[in-house]
Design a protein around this motif. Sequence first.
Motif, PDB file in Angstrom:
ATOM      1  N   PHE A   1     129.112  57.014  43.746  1.00 15.06           N
ATOM      2  CA  PHE A   1     129.123  57.242  45.182  1.00 15.06           C
ATOM      3  C   PHE A   1     127.709  57.224  45.733  1.00 15.06           C
ATOM      4  CE2 PHE A   1     132.832  59.526  43.524  1.00 15.06           C
ATOM      5  CZ  PHE A   1     133.835  58.953  44.292  1.00 15.06           C
ATOM      6  N   GLN A   2     127.548  56.753  46.929  1.00 15.71           N
ATOM      7  CA  GLN A   2     126.284  56.870  47.636  1.00 15.71           C
ATOM      8  C   GLN A   2     126.375  58.154  48.446  1.00 15.71           C
ATOM      9  OE1 GLN A   2     126.109  53.003  49.587  1.00 15.71           O
ATOM     10  NE2 GLN A   2     124.510  52.437  48.137  1.00 15.71           N
ATOM     11  N   VAL A   3     125.874  59.243  47.856  1.00 19.10           N
ATOM     12  CA  VAL A   3     126.065  60.561  48.444  1.00 19.10           C
ATOM     13  C   VAL A   3     125.441  60.698  49.824  1.00 19.10           C
ATOM     14  CG1 VAL A   3     126.385  61.753  46.258  1.00 19.10           C
ATOM     15  CG2 VAL A   3     124.105  61.532  47.187  1.00 19.10           C
TER      16      VAL A   3
ATOM     17  N   LYS B   1     114.117  59.536  46.429  1.00 19.68           N
ATOM     18  CA  LYS B   1     114.202  58.085  46.556  1.00 19.68           C
ATOM     19  C   LYS B   1     113.461  57.647  47.815  1.00 19.68           C
ATOM     20  CE  LYS B   1     118.060  56.417  47.987  1.00 19.68           C
ATOM     21  NZ  LYS B   1     119.440  55.999  48.088  1.00 19.68           N
ATOM     22  N   LEU B   2     112.578  56.688  47.674  1.00 14.98           N
ATOM     23  CA  LEU B   2     111.853  56.144  48.811  1.00 14.98           C
ATOM     24  C   LEU B   2     112.524  54.877  49.325  1.00 14.98           C
ATOM     25  CD1 LEU B   2     108.195  56.596  47.526  1.00 14.98           C
ATOM     26  CD2 LEU B   2     109.525  58.140  48.983  1.00 14.98           C
ATOM     27  N   GLN B   3     113.068  54.095  48.412  1.00 16.99           N
ATOM     28  CA  GLN B   3     113.731  52.854  48.772  1.00 16.99           C
ATOM     29  C   GLN B   3     114.829  52.599  47.762  1.00 16.99           C
ATOM     30  OE1 GLN B   3     111.033  49.630  49.337  1.00 16.99           O
ATOM     31  NE2 GLN B   3     112.623  48.114  49.666  1.00 16.99           N
ATOM     32  N   GLU B   4     115.937  52.051  48.219  1.00 16.43           N
ATOM     33  CA  GLU B   4     117.061  51.789  47.322  1.00 16.43           C
ATOM     34  C   GLU B   4     117.134  50.315  46.976  1.00 16.43           C
ATOM     35  OE1 GLU B   4     121.867  52.469  47.093  1.00 16.43           O
ATOM     36  OE2 GLU B   4     120.630  53.762  48.317  1.00 16.43           O
ATOM     37  N   TYR B   5     117.403  50.056  45.695  1.00 16.82           N
ATOM     38  CA  TYR B   5     117.589  48.700  45.199  1.00 16.82           C
ATOM     39  C   TYR B   5     118.938  48.647  44.520  1.00 16.82           C
ATOM     40  CZ  TYR B   5     112.546  48.408  45.790  1.00 16.82           C
ATOM     41  OH  TYR B   5     111.285  48.426  46.303  1.00 16.82           O
ATOM     42  N   PHE B   6     119.623  47.540  44.647  1.00 17.15           N
ATOM     43  CA  PHE B   6     120.883  47.353  43.944  1.00 17.15           C
ATOM     44  C   PHE B   6     120.683  46.281  42.894  1.00 17.15           C
ATOM     45  CE2 PHE B   6     124.925  45.153  43.284  1.00 17.15           C
ATOM     46  CZ  PHE B   6     125.673  46.204  42.802  1.00 17.15           C
ATOM     47  N   VAL B   7     120.842  46.664  41.654  1.00 16.32           N
ATOM     48  CA  VAL B   7     120.724  45.722  40.550  1.00 16.32           C
ATOM     49  C   VAL B   7     122.063  45.766  39.809  1.00 16.32           C
ATOM     50  CG1 VAL B   7     119.509  45.139  38.420  1.00 16.32           C
ATOM     51  CG2 VAL B   7     118.262  46.175  40.340  1.00 16.32           C
ATOM     52  N   GLU B   8     122.799  44.681  39.910  1.00 17.86           N
ATOM     53  CA  GLU B   8     124.081  44.639  39.222  1.00 17.86           C
ATOM     54  C   GLU B   8     123.838  44.097  37.818  1.00 17.86           C
ATOM     55  OE1 GLU B   8     128.626  43.268  39.911  1.00 17.86           O
ATOM     56  OE2 GLU B   8     127.080  42.077  40.853  1.00 17.86           O
TER      57      GLU B   8
END
Length: 159
Positions: A63-65, A145-152
């Motif tokens: 989940f993205q809380v 967290k300063l910045q979010e990255y999505f790595v699949e």
Amino acid sequence: MREAIELDTIDRAIIDTLQGGFPICERPYAEVAGGLGIAEADLLRRLQRLLDRSVLTRFGPLFQVERMGGAFVLAAMRVPETDWQRVLAVVNSLPAVAHNYRRESERNSEFNMWFVLAAESEAGIDAAIGQIQQSSGLQVFSFPKLQEYFVEMKLPVRP
């Protein structure tokens, strides 16, 4: 050293299939099982066996809380080796601790206990940090967290 665990073709197919998504429907396990050519009860039994043997360490949603109004933070501590088990028990006793792991590195041996705190609010994070510090007598360092990255990343399970 852990004992090697044999995975059969169906176990491998389950792991490969569930890395790519999970159906949102009334009976998702039945749908997945049908796609694998096995019974729903067999899928559930196999998943539990994979969890019990630590082949899978977790099976569930992520989940993205923040989108739900909550908060989380990566935290670290400097824990003396002689006090490791006591501090580990303190940290792991809190429901806000999502996971906790030991990390040793030649490059940065300053922090050796890392964990994620998740709570309903920033105040909940602050309270958890305060409780850990009070109970352990050690400082908790918070890394928001300063910045979010999505790595699949999908890992095929090979024979």
